[in-house]
Design a protein around this motif. Sequence first.
Motif, PDB file in Angstrom:
ATOM      1  N   GLY A 178       0.743  -1.146  -0.033  1.00 46.39           N
ATOM      2  CA  GLY A 178       0.060   0.028  -0.102  1.00 46.39           C
ATOM      3  C   GLY A 178       0.948   1.256   0.008  1.00 46.39           C
ATOM      4  N   ALA A 179       1.894   1.206   0.586  1.00 48.65           N
ATOM      5  CA  ALA A 179       2.865   2.349   0.809  1.00 48.65           C
ATOM      6  C   ALA A 179       3.304   2.855  -0.661  1.00 48.65           C
ATOM      7  N   TRP A 180       3.625   1.879  -1.514  1.00 47.67           N
ATOM      8  CA  TRP A 180       4.429   2.063  -2.566  1.00 47.67           C
ATOM      9  C   TRP A 180       3.461   2.647  -3.772  1.00 47.67           C
ATOM     10  N   ARG A 181       2.106   2.463  -3.612  1.00 49.86           N
ATOM     11  CA  ARG A 181       1.200   2.634  -4.653  1.00 49.86           C
ATOM     12  C   ARG A 181       0.793   3.901  -5.173  1.00 49.86           C
ATOM     13  N   PRO A 182       0.797   4.901  -4.228  1.00 53.44           N
ATOM     14  CA  PRO A 182       0.866   6.450  -4.636  1.00 53.44           C
ATOM     15  C   PRO A 182       2.042   6.932  -5.486  1.00 53.44           C
ATOM     16  N   TYR A 183       3.139   6.289  -4.884  1.00 54.29           N
ATOM     17  CA  TYR A 183       4.431   6.744  -5.693  1.00 54.29           C
ATOM     18  C   TYR A 183       4.704   6.236  -7.189  1.00 54.29           C
ATOM     19  N   THR A 184       4.116   4.899  -6.978  1.00 57.34           N
ATOM     20  CA  THR A 184       4.191   4.218  -8.355  1.00 57.34           C
ATOM     21  C   THR A 184       3.299   5.202  -9.542  1.00 57.34           C
ATOM     22  N   ARG A 185       2.023   5.454  -8.818  1.00 58.58           N
ATOM     23  CA  ARG A 185       1.145   6.235  -9.707  1.00 58.58           C
ATOM     24  C   ARG A 185       1.608   7.617  -9.934  1.00 58.58           C
ATOM     25  N   LEU A 186       2.573   8.083  -8.993  1.00 58.21           N
ATOM     26  CA  LEU A 186       2.564   9.653  -9.288  1.00 58.21           C
ATOM     27  C   LEU A 186       3.867   9.412 -10.377  1.00 58.21           C
ATOM     28  N   ALA A 187       4.590   8.481 -10.582  1.00 58.15           N
ATOM     29  CA  ALA A 187       5.776   8.411 -11.661  1.00 58.15           C
ATOM     30  C   ALA A 187       5.281   7.958 -12.786  1.00 58.15           C
ATOM     31  N   ARG A 188       3.800   7.603 -12.684  1.00 60.95           N
ATOM     32  CA  ARG A 188       2.974   7.035 -14.092  1.00 60.95           C
ATOM     33  C   ARG A 188       3.679   5.739 -14.499  1.00 60.95           C
ATOM     34  N   LEU A 189       4.068   4.741 -13.563  1.00 61.71           N
ATOM     35  CA  LEU A 189       4.643   3.502 -14.007  1.00 61.71           C
ATOM     36  C   LEU A 189       3.501   2.585 -14.266  1.00 61.71           C
ATOM     37  N   ASP A 190       2.135   2.984 -13.675  1.00 62.14           N
ATOM     38  CA  ASP A 190       1.152   2.200 -14.227  1.00 62.14           C
ATOM     39  C   ASP A 190       0.519   2.659 -15.454  1.00 62.14           C
ATOM     40  N   ARG A 191       0.934   3.681 -15.988  1.00 61.25           N
ATOM     41  CA  ARG A 191       0.522   4.385 -17.209  1.00 61.25           C
ATOM     42  C   ARG A 191       1.690   4.717 -18.216  1.00 61.25           C
ATOM     43  N   PRO A 192       2.605   3.777 -18.551  1.00 65.94           N
ATOM     44  CA  PRO A 192       3.711   4.109 -19.260  1.00 65.94           C
ATOM     45  C   PRO A 192       3.723   4.732 -20.614  1.00 65.94           C
ATOM     46  N   VAL A 193       2.579   4.958 -21.208  1.00 65.22           N
ATOM     47  CA  VAL A 193       2.345   5.760 -22.468  1.00 65.22           C
ATOM     48  C   VAL A 193       3.569   6.807 -22.662  1.00 65.22           C
ATOM     49  N   GLY A 194       3.367   7.722 -21.541  1.00 66.71           N
ATOM     50  CA  GLY A 194       4.409   8.925 -21.863  1.00 66.71           C
ATOM     51  C   GLY A 194       5.959   8.481 -21.919  1.00 66.71           C
ATOM     52  N   ILE A 195       6.072   7.475 -21.078  1.00 63.88           N
ATOM     53  CA  ILE A 195       7.404   6.734 -21.088  1.00 63.88           C
ATOM     54  C   ILE A 195       7.847   6.519 -22.388  1.00 63.88           C
ATOM     55  N   TRP A 196       7.010   5.602 -23.213  1.00 67.67           N
ATOM     56  CA  TRP A 196       7.385   5.201 -24.395  1.00 67.67           C
ATOM     57  C   TRP A 196       7.173   6.215 -25.458  1.00 67.67           C
ATOM     58  N   LEU A 197       6.422   7.391 -25.296  1.00 67.42           N
ATOM     59  CA  LEU A 197       6.505   8.386 -26.366  1.00 67.42           C
ATOM     60  C   LEU A 197       7.594   9.466 -26.091  1.00 67.42           C
ATOM     61  N   THR A 198       8.223   9.325 -25.058  1.00 71.95           N
ATOM     62  CA  THR A 198       9.806   9.972 -24.628  1.00 71.95           C
ATOM     63  C   THR A 198      10.658   9.267 -25.188  1.00 71.95           C
ATOM     64  N   LEU A 199      10.553   7.802 -25.060  1.00 71.04           N
ATOM     65  CA  LEU A 199      11.742   6.964 -25.331  1.00 71.04           C
ATOM     66  C   LEU A 199      11.826   6.873 -26.709  1.00 71.04           C
ATOM     67  N   PHE A 200      11.136   6.458 -27.496  1.00 71.75           N
ATOM     68  CA  PHE A 200      11.067   6.173 -28.885  1.00 71.75           C
ATOM     69  C   PHE A 200      11.630   7.363 -29.677  1.00 71.75           C
ATOM     70  N   PRO A 201      11.448   8.505 -29.677  1.00 73.21           N
ATOM     71  CA  PRO A 201      12.062   9.661 -30.333  1.00 73.21           C
ATOM     72  C   PRO A 201      13.477   9.652 -30.017  1.00 73.21           C
ATOM     73  N   CYS A 202      13.734   9.590 -28.574  1.00 72.55           N
ATOM     74  CA  CYS A 202      15.175   9.497 -28.140  1.00 72.55           C
ATOM     75  C   CYS A 202      15.942   8.363 -28.723  1.00 72.55           C
ATOM     76  N   TRP A 203      15.365   7.311 -28.888  1.00 67.01           N
ATOM     77  CA  TRP A 203      16.060   5.990 -29.546  1.00 67.01           C
ATOM     78  C   TRP A 203      16.505   6.481 -30.991  1.00 67.01           C
ATOM     79  N   ALA A 204      15.573   7.077 -31.793  1.00 68.98           N
ATOM     80  CA  ALA A 204      15.598   7.273 -33.212  1.00 68.98           C
ATOM     81  C   ALA A 204      16.788   8.374 -33.278  1.00 68.98           C
ATOM     82  N   ALA A 205      16.812   9.214 -32.406  1.00 72.23           N
ATOM     83  CA  ALA A 205      17.992  10.193 -32.467  1.00 72.23           C
ATOM     84  C   ALA A 205      19.532   9.386 -32.076  1.00 72.23           C
ATOM     85  N   LEU A 206      19.320   8.479 -31.254  1.00 73.57           N
ATOM     86  CA  LEU A 206      20.684   7.924 -31.012  1.00 73.57           C
ATOM     87  C   LEU A 206      21.057   7.042 -32.071  1.00 73.57           C
ATOM     88  N   PHE A 207      19.956   6.310 -32.720  1.00 74.17           N
ATOM     89  CA  PHE A 207      20.396   5.501 -34.175  1.00 74.17           C
ATOM     90  C   PHE A 207      20.827   6.409 -35.266  1.00 74.17           C
TER      91      PHE A 207
END
Length: 304
Positions: free
Chosen positions: A24-53
């Motif tokens: 229970g103590a971990w849940r609000p922080y997991t949601r605060l970091a959006r780890l349960d909704r990783p769409v934003g992480i993917w949308l940040t990561l893929f363009p970054c990978w494209a630039a790296l490549f």
Amino acid sequence: MNMLDRPDLSDIRQGDWVDRLLPGAWRPYTRLARLDRPVGIWLTLFPCWAALFQAAHGLPNIQQLAVFTLGALLMRSAGSTINDIADRKFDGHVERTRFRPLASGRIGVRQALTFLAIELALAASLLLFLTPYTRLVALCVVPLVFVYPFCKRFTHWPQAVLGAAFNWGMLMAWAELTGHIPAGAVVMWAGTIAWQIGYDTVYAYVDVKDDKQLRLKSTAILFGRHGKLIVGLFYAVAILAWSLGGWLTGMSLAYAFGMLVIAMHLAWQTTRINLARPDVNYRLFLANILTGLLLAISALAGSW
């Protein structure tokens, strides 16, 4: 029934893996970091990978890939935490955000600020693995990260500010791998901002009713009933910028084929936009994970 009143438009799903598997103590922080909704992480990561490549003209080394991947995860999570702190008094009045940890009272501002400090410290530790020039480029994005959550109070263009900050890793990738940021890299970054204005506007239509009541601003409110056409125009600008940027960075014919596939995918998205159906628009927003993946694949294929 107005789709904005449906509880399934909430971006937090009660009873999901966070509720089932984490203490229970971990849940609000997991949601605060959006780890349960990783769409934003993917949308940040893929363009970054494209630039790296593109910057590596192939695959970067494993350390570079790991540092930029972790950086995308941590900065996206920190940005989400800043956003929730800034919007805590609004989120409780918006159907999509009313269950977020701060809006629902699961944690307080002091706890959120402590968590943010930890996120930023972890992100800052990654700078030790980067060149001094890349560290300087990284520091330049910090003001954008902190100003974005407040933009909706005074401008209809918070999506543009978010796009600039969200995709800053693309510029850092070139700085790290080549020691400079060429014109082609800037054009690619600008194209990604146009893409983000497009898909984040589609996302913003989910909240239009609530945002108007709260007197907040967004591109969705600005574009109004012309949103479908204008989003399509921003997607077209993204394709043109990515095509030009790819040419400037020496991409092969395979990259051009990737641009064609992405153009067809974004055209399909545009035809499906329904300003009166927030549920449809939310699914179209999620479909941009595929757009980002296709961009990364195109950059890798074009580098060979």
